[in-house]
Design a protein around this motif. Structure first.
Motif, mmCIF file in Angstrom:
data_model
loop_
_atom_site.group_PDB
_atom_site.id
_atom_site.type_symbol
_atom_site.label_atom_id
_atom_site.label_comp_id
_atom_site.label_asym_id
_atom_site.label_seq_id
_atom_site.Cartn_x
_atom_site.Cartn_y
_atom_site.Cartn_z
ATOM 1 N N ALA A 295 0.855 -1.186 0.000
ATOM 2 C CA ALA A 295 0.000 0.000 0.000
ATOM 3 C C ALA A 295 0.892 1.237 0.000
ATOM 4 O O ALA A 295 2.012 1.204 0.549
ATOM 5 N N GLN B 228 -9.352 -1.070 -0.324
ATOM 6 C CA GLN B 228 -10.089 0.190 -0.405
ATOM 7 C C GLN B 228 -9.201 1.337 0.073
ATOM 8 O O GLN B 228 -8.500 1.222 1.086
ATOM 9 N N ASN B 229 -9.221 2.453 -0.679
ATOM 10 C CA ASN B 229 -8.485 3.633 -0.252
ATOM 11 C C ASN B 229 -9.064 4.162 1.055
ATOM 12 O O ASN B 229 -10.284 4.192 1.244
ATOM 13 N N GLU C 145 -3.446 3.838 -0.023
ATOM 14 C CA GLU C 145 -3.957 3.236 -1.259
ATOM 15 C C GLU C 145 -3.344 1.852 -1.463
ATOM 16 O O GLU C 145 -2.134 1.732 -1.653
ATOM 17 N N ASN D 240 -2.463 2.607 -11.684
ATOM 18 C CA ASN D 240 -2.378 2.595 -10.226
ATOM 19 C C ASN D 240 -1.268 3.564 -9.785
ATOM 20 O O ASN D 240 -0.431 3.977 -10.590
ATOM 21 N N THR E 43 -3.770 14.121 -6.793
ATOM 22 C CA THR E 43 -4.343 13.150 -5.871
ATOM 23 C C THR E 43 -5.667 13.696 -5.361
ATOM 24 O O THR E 43 -5.719 14.805 -4.822
ATOM 25 N N GLN F 64 -12.680 7.923 -1.585
ATOM 26 C CA GLN F 64 -11.360 8.522 -1.728
ATOM 27 C C GLN F 64 -10.754 8.077 -3.062
ATOM 28 O O GLN F 64 -10.165 7.004 -3.158
ATOM 29 N N GLY G 292 -8.112 8.964 -4.720
ATOM 30 C CA GLY G 292 -6.680 8.687 -4.629
ATOM 31 C C GLY G 292 -5.845 9.296 -5.753
ATOM 32 O O GLY G 292 -6.263 10.227 -6.442
ATOM 33 N N THR G 293 -4.647 8.749 -5.939
ATOM 34 C CA THR G 293 -3.717 9.218 -6.965
ATOM 35 C C THR G 293 -4.353 8.988 -8.325
ATOM 36 O O THR G 293 -4.579 7.844 -8.724
#
Length: 373
Positions: A22, A74-75, A105, A114, A133, A142, A144-145
C-alpha cells in the motif's frame, strides 16, 4: 525524487516476492508537521517501510492502517490530530501541533494507472511534472492518486470531463512551478485535489576531479542528485576515484557541454583549480540556459574572469550574472573539503528551493512554505 526512486525499488522487490503493498501519501496538513503534502511511504504486508510520512512517530500506526487498506482493498483517509495536548489519546507521542491527513492506497497491479505505475512514469521523465491526488475530508469515497501530467500529456483513467478540469489545474501548477489545492466534482460529490508540482531531477555537473570533489560527490549521492564529474585529466577523472558519481567524463573545456548538455535543471560547479579551464567553461555557460554556475575561489578570481570575458566581447547581463555564484557556497565558515562541500550543497539547495539560506530561528513564519487547502 530520491524517495520516489526508493519506493519504486522496494515495490519491485515486493512484487517479485508476491507481497501485497500500500502507498501512504500525506495529502493535507493544517498547522505544523514534520513532512508536508507529497511525502510518501510504501508499506508491505509484512511490515517493511520505505520512505517517510513523519519523523517516525506516525509510522507504527500507519502500518496498521495500511494493512487494513490492503485487506479491504479500499483507499482510506486517516487523520492524525496533534493539536490536542493529550498525546496519550492518540498513543503515538507526536510532539507537533497540527493536523495531518494521510491517504492509504492498496496497490492493485492490474489497474493500468495505479499509483505506483504513475510514479514509475514520473521517475522515467526528465521533465517537470504534476501529480494529482483526489481525496475528501468529509466523504468515505477517496479516489486517490488519479493523474500524472507533463508537457501536454496526461496519464489517467478518469472520465474525459474530469480529466479536462484536472489538466487545466495541472497546467497552472506547471506554469507557476508550485503546488496547489482545488475542488472538483467526482461522482456528484465535491473532492479536494492536491495538485502536486514535482520538478525534474536536479542535474549537477562538477568541473574538476581533485580530492576536494570527492566529499561533494558523496553528499550529492546521499541526496539523490544526478552527478557528473568532468575533468581534462584522465589520471584524475576515473570511476575508481568517484564511485558514487553517476558519470565520470574526461573532456576539454570546449567538449564539456556537448557531453553533459545544459538546461534549466542543470547546475554547474567549477572547481578544477585550473584557471584557464574554468574560464573557458564559464565563457560557454554564461550564454546557456542553466540554473546555477558556482565558481570555487576568491571573489577577485571571478572578477578577473569576468574582466577577461569582457575583453573578449562576452559581457553578461544582470540575469546572467545572477546565475553566477562566486565564491561558491554559503558562509558557514567552511575550511575543510568536507565543510566546503556542505557549503556548496546548501547554497544549491537554497537556489533550487527558492529560499534565502538564513537561519530558521530568524523566520517570522513556519519552517515550510505555506500550502493549505
Amino acid at each position: 525524487m530520491k524517495e520516489i526512486s526508493a519506493i519504486l525499488k522496494s515495490f519491485e522487490k515486493a512484487e517479485k516476492k508476491g507481497k501485497k503493498t500500500a502507498l501512504a501519501t500525506v495529502v493535507h496538513v493544517e498547522g505544523s508537521s514534520y513532512r508536508r503534502p507529497g511525502a510518501r511511504m510504501l508499506i508491505t504486508e509484512d511490515g517493511e517501510l520505505t520512505g517517510a510520512i513523519s519523523g517516525g512517530c506516525l509510522e507504527g500506526d500507519a502500518l496498521r492502517k495500511a494493512l487494513s487498506a490492503i485487506v479491504q482493498q479500499q483507499n482510506k483517509l486517516v487523520t492524525y490530530d496533534t493539536t490536542d495536548e493529550d498525546d496519550a489519546k492518540l498513543g503515538i507521542q507526536l510532539g507537533c501541533n497540527g493536523v495531518v491527513h494521510i491517504l492509504f492506497e492498496p496497490i492493485v497491479t492490474d489497474q493500468i494507472f495505479n499509483p505506483i505505475r504513475l510514479l514509475q512514469e514520473l521517475a522515467n521523465s526528465n521533465e517537470d511534472s504534476v501529480m494529482v491526488t483526489l481525496f475528501s475530508l468529509d466523504q468515505l469515497q477517496q479516489p486517490g492518486t488519479s493523474l500524472l501530467y507533463r508537457n501536454g500529456l496526461s496519464r489517467t483513467a478518469l472520465t474525459a470531463a474530469l480529466q479536462s478540469d484536472l489538466v487545466v489545474a495541472a497546467e497552472a501548477a506547471l506554469q507557476n512551478k508550485s503546488s496547489d489545492f482545488r475542488t472538483f466534482q467526482y461522482d456528484d460529490q465535491a473532492v479536494t485535489g492536491f495538485i502536486e508540482f514535482i520538478p525534474a531531477p536536479l542535474e549537477l555537473v562538477i568541473a574538476g576531479a581533485g580530492n576536494d570533489v570527492q566529499p561533494l560527490v558523496d553528499i550529492t549521492s546521499v541526496l539523490g542528485w544526478h552527478t557528473t564529474v568532468v575533468d581534462g585529466r584522465a589520471s584524475h577523472a576515473t570511476a575508481q576515484r568517484f564511485v558514487k558519481a553517476d558519470r565520470v567524463l574526461v573532456a576539454k573545456p570546449d567538449e564539456v557541454l556537448k557531453k553533459t548538455g545544459t538546461g534549466e535543471h542543470t547546475f554547474f560547479v567549477l572547481m578544477t583549480h585550473n584557471y584557464n579551464y574554468d574560464l573557458a567553461l564559464l565563457k560557454q555557460l554564461i550564454i546557456q540556459n542553466c540554473a546555477y554556475i558556482g565558481v570555487l575561489g576568491p571573489k577577485k578570481k571571478l572578477q578577473r574572469m569576468l574582466d577577461e570575458l569582457s575583453s573578449d566581447g562576452v559581457v553578461p547581463d544582470e540575469k546572467q550574472l545572477a546565475l553566477i555564484h562566486g565564491p561558491v557556497g554559503l558562509d558557514i565558515g567552511a575550511e575543510t573539503a568536507e565543510e566546503i562541500a556542505v557549503s556548496i550543497v546548501a547554497e544549491i539547495n537554497t537556489v533550487l528551493r527558492r529560499r534565502s539560506g538564513t537561519s530558521l530561528k530568524d523566520k517570522e513564519y513556519g519552517i515550510h512554505s505555506s500550502l493549505s487547502g
